[in-house]
Scaffold this motif. Structure first.
Motif, PDB file in Angstrom:
ATOM      1  N   ASP A  38      -5.414   6.114  11.435  1.00 12.77           N
ATOM      2  CA  ASP A  38      -6.354   7.060  12.060  1.00 12.77           C
ATOM      3  C   ASP A  38      -6.898   6.529  13.384  1.00 12.77           C
ATOM      4  N   ILE A  96       0.853  -1.195   0.000  1.00 12.63           N
ATOM      5  CA  ILE A  96       0.000   0.000   0.000  1.00 12.63           C
ATOM      6  C   ILE A  96       0.886   1.242   0.000  1.00 12.63           C
ATOM      7  N   LEU A 106      -8.751   5.498   1.823  1.00 12.76           N
ATOM      8  CA  LEU A 106      -8.068   4.532   0.954  1.00 12.76           C
ATOM      9  C   LEU A 106      -8.718   4.563  -0.421  1.00 12.76           C
ATOM     10  N   ILE A 148       1.425   4.897   1.039  1.00 11.09           N
ATOM     11  CA  ILE A 148       0.891   5.713   2.137  1.00 11.09           C
ATOM     12  C   ILE A 148       1.420   7.135   2.039  1.00 11.09           C
ATOM     13  N   TYR A 185      -7.788  12.696   3.315  1.00 13.97           N
ATOM     14  CA  TYR A 185      -9.190  12.770   2.890  1.00 13.97           C
ATOM     15  C   TYR A 185      -9.403  14.073   2.131  1.00 13.97           C
ATOM     16  N   LYS A 197      -5.040  -1.176   7.857  1.00 11.55           N
ATOM     17  CA  LYS A 197      -3.954  -0.186   7.792  1.00 11.55           C
ATOM     18  C   LYS A 197      -4.513   1.232   7.905  1.00 11.55           C
ATOM     19  N   LEU A 198      -5.625   1.498   7.226  1.00 11.33           N
ATOM     20  CA  LEU A 198      -6.246   2.821   7.294  1.00 11.33           C
ATOM     21  C   LEU A 198      -6.679   3.147   8.724  1.00 11.33           C
ATOM     22  N   ILE A 208      -3.296   5.051   0.474  1.00 10.36           N
ATOM     23  CA  ILE A 208      -3.884   5.766   1.607  1.00 10.36           C
ATOM     24  C   ILE A 208      -3.351   7.186   1.558  1.00 10.36           C
ATOM     25  N   LYS A 209      -4.259   8.145   1.540  1.00 10.91           N
ATOM     26  CA  LYS A 209      -3.874   9.546   1.353  1.00 10.91           C
ATOM     27  C   LYS A 209      -4.816  10.429   2.169  1.00 10.91           C
ATOM     28  N   ARG A 231       0.802  10.348   4.157  1.00 11.67           N
ATOM     29  CA  ARG A 231       0.155  10.833   5.378  1.00 11.67           C
ATOM     30  C   ARG A 231      -0.166  12.324   5.285  1.00 11.67           C
ATOM     31  N   GLY A 268      -6.247  -3.473   3.759  1.00  6.37           N
ATOM     32  CA  GLY A 268      -6.252  -2.027   3.515  1.00  6.37           C
ATOM     33  C   GLY A 268      -7.053  -1.292   4.573  1.00  6.37           C
ATOM     34  N   HIS A 275      -7.676  10.494   6.770  1.00  9.63           N
ATOM     35  CA  HIS A 275      -7.199   9.729   5.614  1.00  9.63           C
ATOM     36  C   HIS A 275      -8.316   8.903   4.978  1.00  9.63           C
TER      37      HIS A 275
END
Length: 354
Positions: A126, A8, A37, A10, A54, A121-122, A51-52, A12, A118, A35
C-alpha cells in the motif's frame, strides 16, 4: 512458532479506494488503505500471516475481547522522503512494547518477523498511500484481540493479531487547555497503565468528557494514591519547562514508556537542553506558574508528536502560560520531524527503510 515473512499469504485487492480519497482533507484515523494483515493464534501456534483486502470479519459473540477486555495495540507511523523512499521510525521500540503489553494481559507474544516484516510487506503493498511532504504520513495500527469463545473469566486460547493502515495529515488540535486531575486516575500501581491496553483509553473517556463540558480539551493525570504527582496529559506523556530546564515524570507501572517521549529526551540532551526525569509535583507547577518561571507545558505522542498546552486549571483556578517567542517544544518537534522525514541526518539510527 515463528513465521518467515516470505511465507506471508498475499491476496491483493482487485480494485483500489485511493482515487476516492481527498488527501488534503483527512480526518485522523477515519480512512484506511486497501489491505490489512491478519495472523491467528490457535492451539499454541501462530499460523501463517495473511495480507488481504481491508474488510470486516466475523467473530463469535462470546469472544473474550468483548467480555474481559483482552485487547492491546500500538500506534506508529511511516514517512516518505523527497526521494519517494518510505521509512519507519523506531519500529523495534513499538515491537518490544507490544509484547510487554501482551505479557501483562496474558496474551501470546507476536513473533518479530510477523510484526516487523509483516508490517513492511503490508506498507510495501500500500506504498502509494504514503504521501511526500512534511506533515503527511501513514499511521500504522498493530493490534491484538482475544477471539477465543466462552464467557468463563480466564485468558482466551485463540487470538488474532492485525495491522491496519491509515493515511494522515499534520495533527492540529487548536489551543489545548487542561485540568489537573484531583479525583479520577488514569492508572494505578500494580495495574495496566504501562500497557497499551484498550481499557486504559475507554476509562479516560468519562473524566475527559467532564473536562470538555467545562471548556477544557484534556486532563493532566496525577498519581492515584495522593494526586500530588503530575504524570500524563490526556493520552500523551507530558513535559514541563521551568526556567530553562525540561522536566518529565519517569516511566512506571502507571506511565506509558512513550517512543516519542524517549526520542525527545535524547534530542534535548543532544541539543544541550537541561533535562530532569523525576516526579514533578502539582505544588511545584503552581509555584512556578505564580512566580513566572513556568515557561511551557506540552504533551508528546505519535499522532501530534508535540502538543503545546496554553494553560491549566487546578482547584478552579486557571493559570495561563506565557506566549513563547522561541518555544523549546516546537524546536524539539521540528528536529524530530526532520529525522523522521530524512531532512536531517539520523545520528541515532532510529529510521528503518521499507
Amino acid at each position: 512458532m515463528s513465521n518467515n515473512a516470505d511465507n506471508i499469504i498475499i491476496n491483493r485487492a482487485e480494485t483500489t479506494k485511493i482515487d476516492s480519497v481527498d488527501f488534503e482533507n483527512l480526518t485522523f484515523g477515519n480512512i484506511f488503505t486497501d489491505h490489512m494483515l491478519i495472523c491467528d493464534y490457535k492451539q499454541g501456534v501462530w499460523e501463517k500471516p495473511i495480507i488481504k483486502p481491508y474488510e470486516p470479519f466475523l467473530i463469535d459473540p462470546s469472544a473474550k475481547v468483548f467480555h474481559y477486555g483482552q485487547a492491546i495495540f500500538e500506534g506508529m507511523k511511516a514517512y516518505k522522503d523527497d526521494h519517494d523512499d518510505v521509512w519507519l521510525f523506531r519500529p523495534d521500540e513499538n515491537y518490544k512494547r507490544f509484547n510487554k503489553s501482551a505479557a501483562r494481559l496474558a496474551m501470546p507474544e507476536v513473533p518479530e518477523d510477523v510484526f516487523i516484516e509483516g508490517m513492511k510487506k503490508l506498507i510495501e503493498i500500500d506504498e502509494k498511500w504514503v504521501k511526500t511532504g512534511m506533515g503527511n504520513s501513514l499511521y500504522i495500527r498493530p493490534f491484538m484481540i482475544a477471539t477465543g469463545p466462552g464467557v468463563i473469566a480466564a485468558p482466551a486460547q485463540f487470538y488474532r493479531f492485525m495491522i491496519i493502515l491509515s493515511p494522515a495529515k499534520s495533527y492540529y488540535s487548536g489551543e489545548v487547555k487542561v485540568i489537573i486531575a484531583e479525583h479520577y486516575s488514569r492508572a494505578a500501581n500494580g495495574g495496566i497503565g504501562a500497557a497499551k491496553a484498550a481499557g486504559n483509553y475507554s476509562a479516560q473517556f468519562y473524566p475527559t468528557k467532564l473536562a470538555n463540558d467545562l471548556g477544557f480539551q484534556q486532563i493532566i493525570w496525577t498519581d492515584d494514591a495522593t494526586h500530588t504527582k503530575l504524570e500524563e496529559a490526556g493520552t500523551m506523556n507530558v513535559f514541563f519547562r521551568i526556567n530553562d530546564t525540561l522536566y518529565t515524570a519517569p516511566t512506571s507501572e502507571r506511565i506509558l514508556d512513550g517512543v516519542t517521549r524517549k526520542s525527545l529526551l535524547d534530542i534535548a540532551k543532544r541539543e544541550n537542553i537541561n533535562v530532569e526525569v523525576r516526579p514533578v509535583l502539582v505544588e511545584e507547577l503552581i509555584k512556578a506558574a505564580e512566580n513566572g518561571t513556568l515557561q511551557e507545558i506540552f504533551g508528546s505522542g505519535t499522532a501530534a508528536v508535540v502538543n503545546p498546552i496554553v494553560g491549566f486549571s487546578y482547584q478552579d483556578k486557571y493559570y495561563e502560560l506565557p506566549k513563547q517567542e522561541n518555544s523549546v517544544a516546537l524546536q524539539l518537534k521540528q528536529k524530530l520531524n526532520d529525522i523522521q522525514y530524512k531532512i536531517a541526518e539520523d545520528t541515532f539510527g532510529w529510521t528503518v527503510k521499507i
